[in-house]
Design a protein around this motif. Structure first.
Motif, PDB file in Angstrom:
ATOM      1  N   LYS A  75      93.872 -72.123  60.954  1.00  0.00           N
ATOM      2  CA  LYS A  75      92.718 -72.432  59.914  1.00  0.00           C
ATOM      3  C   LYS A  75      91.988 -71.192  59.413  1.00  0.00           C
ATOM      4  O   LYS A  75      91.109 -71.428  58.329  1.00  0.00           O
ATOM      5  N   GLY A  76      92.148 -70.297  60.031  1.00  0.00           N
ATOM      6  CA  GLY A  76      91.762 -68.997  59.646  1.00  0.00           C
ATOM      7  C   GLY A  76      91.993 -67.700  60.110  1.00  0.00           C
ATOM      8  O   GLY A  76      92.715 -67.912  61.133  1.00  0.00           O
ATOM      9  N   GLN A  77      92.267 -66.578  59.621  1.00  0.00           N
ATOM     10  CA  GLN A  77      92.332 -65.434  60.278  1.00  0.00           C
ATOM     11  C   GLN A  77      91.522 -64.155  60.022  1.00  0.00           C
ATOM     12  O   GLN A  77      90.899 -64.443  58.774  1.00  0.00           O
ATOM     13  N   ARG A  78      91.588 -63.053  60.550  1.00  0.00           N
ATOM     14  CA  ARG A  78      91.042 -62.024  60.139  1.00  0.00           C
ATOM     15  C   ARG A  78      91.342 -60.798  61.011  1.00  0.00           C
ATOM     16  O   ARG A  78      91.591 -60.890  62.382  1.00  0.00           O
ATOM     17  N   LYS A  79      91.441 -59.750  60.366  1.00  0.00           N
ATOM     18  CA  LYS A  79      91.909 -58.408  61.093  1.00  0.00           C
ATOM     19  C   LYS A  79      90.695 -57.773  61.602  1.00  0.00           C
ATOM     20  O   LYS A  79      89.727 -57.656  60.764  1.00  0.00           O
ATOM     21  N   ILE A  80      90.896 -57.086  62.595  1.00  0.00           N
ATOM     22  CA  ILE A  80      89.853 -56.703  63.433  1.00  0.00           C
ATOM     23  C   ILE A  80      89.924 -55.183  63.811  1.00  0.00           C
ATOM     24  O   ILE A  80      91.180 -55.094  64.542  1.00  0.00           O
ATOM     25  N   LEU A  81      89.033 -54.162  63.878  1.00  0.00           N
ATOM     26  CA  LEU A  81      89.485 -53.067  64.524  1.00  0.00           C
ATOM     27  C   LEU A  81      88.383 -52.951  65.546  1.00  0.00           C
ATOM     28  O   LEU A  81      87.135 -52.693  65.305  1.00  0.00           O
ATOM     29  N   PHE A  82      88.607 -53.075  66.835  1.00  0.00           N
ATOM     30  CA  PHE A  82      87.809 -52.866  67.984  1.00  0.00           C
ATOM     31  C   PHE A  82      87.180 -51.378  68.197  1.00  0.00           C
ATOM     32  O   PHE A  82      88.217 -50.699  68.393  1.00  0.00           O
ATOM     33  N   SER A  83      86.147 -51.211  68.301  1.00  0.00           N
ATOM     34  CA  SER A  83      85.783 -49.834  68.769  1.00  0.00           C
ATOM     35  C   SER A  83      85.724 -50.195  70.481  1.00  0.00           C
ATOM     36  O   SER A  83      85.807 -51.092  71.019  1.00  0.00           O
ATOM     37  N   PRO A  84      85.671 -49.013  71.204  1.00  0.00           N
ATOM     38  CA  PRO A  84      86.004 -49.089  72.575  1.00  0.00           C
ATOM     39  C   PRO A  84      84.581 -49.784  73.194  1.00  0.00           C
ATOM     40  O   PRO A  84      84.785 -50.789  74.067  1.00  0.00           O
ATOM     41  N   GLU A  85      83.663 -49.563  72.489  1.00  0.00           N
ATOM     42  CA  GLU A  85      82.556 -50.391  72.938  1.00  0.00           C
ATOM     43  C   GLU A  85      82.505 -51.632  72.717  1.00  0.00           C
ATOM     44  O   GLU A  85      82.152 -52.839  73.581  1.00  0.00           O
ATOM     45  N   TYR A  86      82.937 -52.205  71.626  1.00  0.00           N
ATOM     46  CA  TYR A  86      83.057 -53.817  71.276  1.00  0.00           C
ATOM     47  C   TYR A  86      84.321 -54.215  72.107  1.00  0.00           C
ATOM     48  O   TYR A  86      84.175 -55.478  72.660  1.00  0.00           O
ATOM     49  N   ALA A  87      85.203 -53.416  72.504  1.00  0.00           N
ATOM     50  CA  ALA A  87      86.364 -53.963  73.283  1.00  0.00           C
ATOM     51  C   ALA A  87      85.854 -54.120  74.754  1.00  0.00           C
ATOM     52  O   ALA A  87      86.351 -55.136  75.381  1.00  0.00           O
ATOM     53  N   ALA A  88      84.864 -53.353  75.097  1.00  0.00           N
ATOM     54  CA  ALA A  88      84.428 -53.624  76.737  1.00  0.00           C
ATOM     55  C   ALA A  88      83.390 -54.616  76.668  1.00  0.00           C
ATOM     56  O   ALA A  88      83.182 -55.445  77.400  1.00  0.00           O
ATOM     57  N   GLU A  89      82.677 -54.878  75.496  1.00  0.00           N
ATOM     58  CA  GLU A  89      81.907 -56.069  75.307  1.00  0.00           C
ATOM     59  C   GLU A  89      82.709 -57.383  75.572  1.00  0.00           C
ATOM     60  O   GLU A  89      82.224 -58.380  76.197  1.00  0.00           O
ATOM     61  N   PHE A  90      83.732 -57.480  74.600  1.00  0.00           N
ATOM     62  CA  PHE A  90      84.726 -58.350  74.717  1.00  0.00           C
ATOM     63  C   PHE A  90      85.270 -58.865  75.990  1.00  0.00           C
ATOM     64  O   PHE A  90      85.392 -60.113  76.398  1.00  0.00           O
ATOM     65  N   TYR A  91      85.555 -57.753  76.917  1.00  0.00           N
ATOM     66  CA  TYR A  91      86.325 -58.097  78.200  1.00  0.00           C
ATOM     67  C   TYR A  91      85.119 -58.076  79.474  1.00  0.00           C
ATOM     68  O   TYR A  91      85.431 -58.070  80.305  1.00  0.00           O
ATOM     69  N   LYS A  92      83.819 -58.017  78.771  1.00  0.00           N
ATOM     70  CA  LYS A  92      82.685 -57.986  79.661  1.00  0.00           C
ATOM     71  C   LYS A  92      82.935 -58.650  81.068  1.00  0.00           C
ATOM     72  O   LYS A  92      82.630 -58.515  82.165  1.00  0.00           O
ATOM     73  N   PRO A  93      83.399 -60.108  80.900  1.00  0.00           N
ATOM     74  CA  PRO A  93      83.669 -60.901  82.130  1.00  0.00           C
ATOM     75  C   PRO A  93      84.758 -60.446  83.111  1.00  0.00           C
ATOM     76  O   PRO A  93      84.818 -60.865  84.183  1.00  0.00           O
ATOM     77  N   LEU A  94      85.326 -59.529  82.592  1.00  0.00           N
ATOM     78  CA  LEU A  94      86.451 -59.153  83.563  1.00  0.00           C
ATOM     79  C   LEU A  94      86.236 -57.346  83.918  1.00  0.00           C
ATOM     80  O   LEU A  94      87.091 -56.765  84.498  1.00  0.00           O
ATOM     81  N   ALA A  95      84.925 -57.332  83.906  1.00  0.00           N
ATOM     82  CA  ALA A  95      84.622 -55.927  84.373  1.00  0.00           C
ATOM     83  C   ALA A  95      84.724 -55.457  85.482  1.00  0.00           C
ATOM     84  O   ALA A  95      85.182 -54.357  86.027  1.00  0.00           O
ATOM     85  N   ASP A  96      84.823 -56.256  86.467  1.00  0.00           N
ATOM     86  CA  ASP A  96      85.303 -56.114  87.832  1.00  0.00           C
ATOM     87  C   ASP A  96      86.729 -55.937  88.249  1.00  0.00           C
ATOM     88  O   ASP A  96      87.159 -55.595  89.306  1.00  0.00           O
ATOM     89  N   ASP A  97      87.519 -56.333  87.196  1.00  0.00           N
ATOM     90  CA  ASP A  97      89.176 -56.456  87.349  1.00  0.00           C
ATOM     91  C   ASP A  97      89.596 -54.938  87.319  1.00  0.00           C
ATOM     92  O   ASP A  97      88.948 -54.063  86.739  1.00  0.00           O
ATOM     93  N   LYS A  98      90.673 -54.605  88.278  1.00  0.00           N
ATOM     94  CA  LYS A  98      91.120 -53.360  88.303  1.00  0.00           C
ATOM     95  C   LYS A  98      91.675 -53.143  86.948  1.00  0.00           C
ATOM     96  O   LYS A  98      91.941 -51.646  86.466  1.00  0.00           O
ATOM     97  N   ASP A  99      92.126 -53.934  86.216  1.00  0.00           N
ATOM     98  CA  ASP A  99      92.760 -53.590  84.766  1.00  0.00           C
ATOM     99  C   ASP A  99      91.811 -53.522  83.452  1.00  0.00           C
ATOM    100  O   ASP A  99      92.169 -53.551  82.443  1.00  0.00           O
TER     101      ASP A  99
END
Length: 78
Positions: free
Chosen positions: A19-43
């Motif tokens: 239905k839609g698409q978009r190219k995105i360039l994540f900064s390390p800060e935005y990537a960390a925010e995106f994965y915030k629920p996994l912050a305690d994960d070893k990876d």
């Protein structure tokens, strides 16, 4: 992005509609925010580094029971 075409073909073969698409360039800060629920994960840091390494592409997909089907489809595909 290098696996984009085979992944899209696989999704379309399994009756997903794009239905839609978009190219995105994540900064390390935005990537960390995106994965915030996994912050305690070893990876966590590896995921942040990989996501912010280069361009990403986000898709809006639709299908009846899309979430369950996407999980099953991608687990079998990858």
């Amino acid at each position: 992005m290098h696996k984009r075409k085979p992944v899209l073909l696989h999704l379309l073969q399994h009756e997903f509609m794009i239905k839609g698409q978009r190219k995105i360039l994540f900064s390390p800060e935005y990537a960390a925010e995106f994965y915030k629920p996994l912050a305690d994960d070893k990876d966590f840091m590896l995921q942040v580094i990989l996501l912010s390494k280069g361009n990403s592409e986000a898709f809006i997909l639709s299908k009846e029971c899309a979430v369950n089907d996407l999980i099953c489809t991608m687990i079998c595909y990858l």
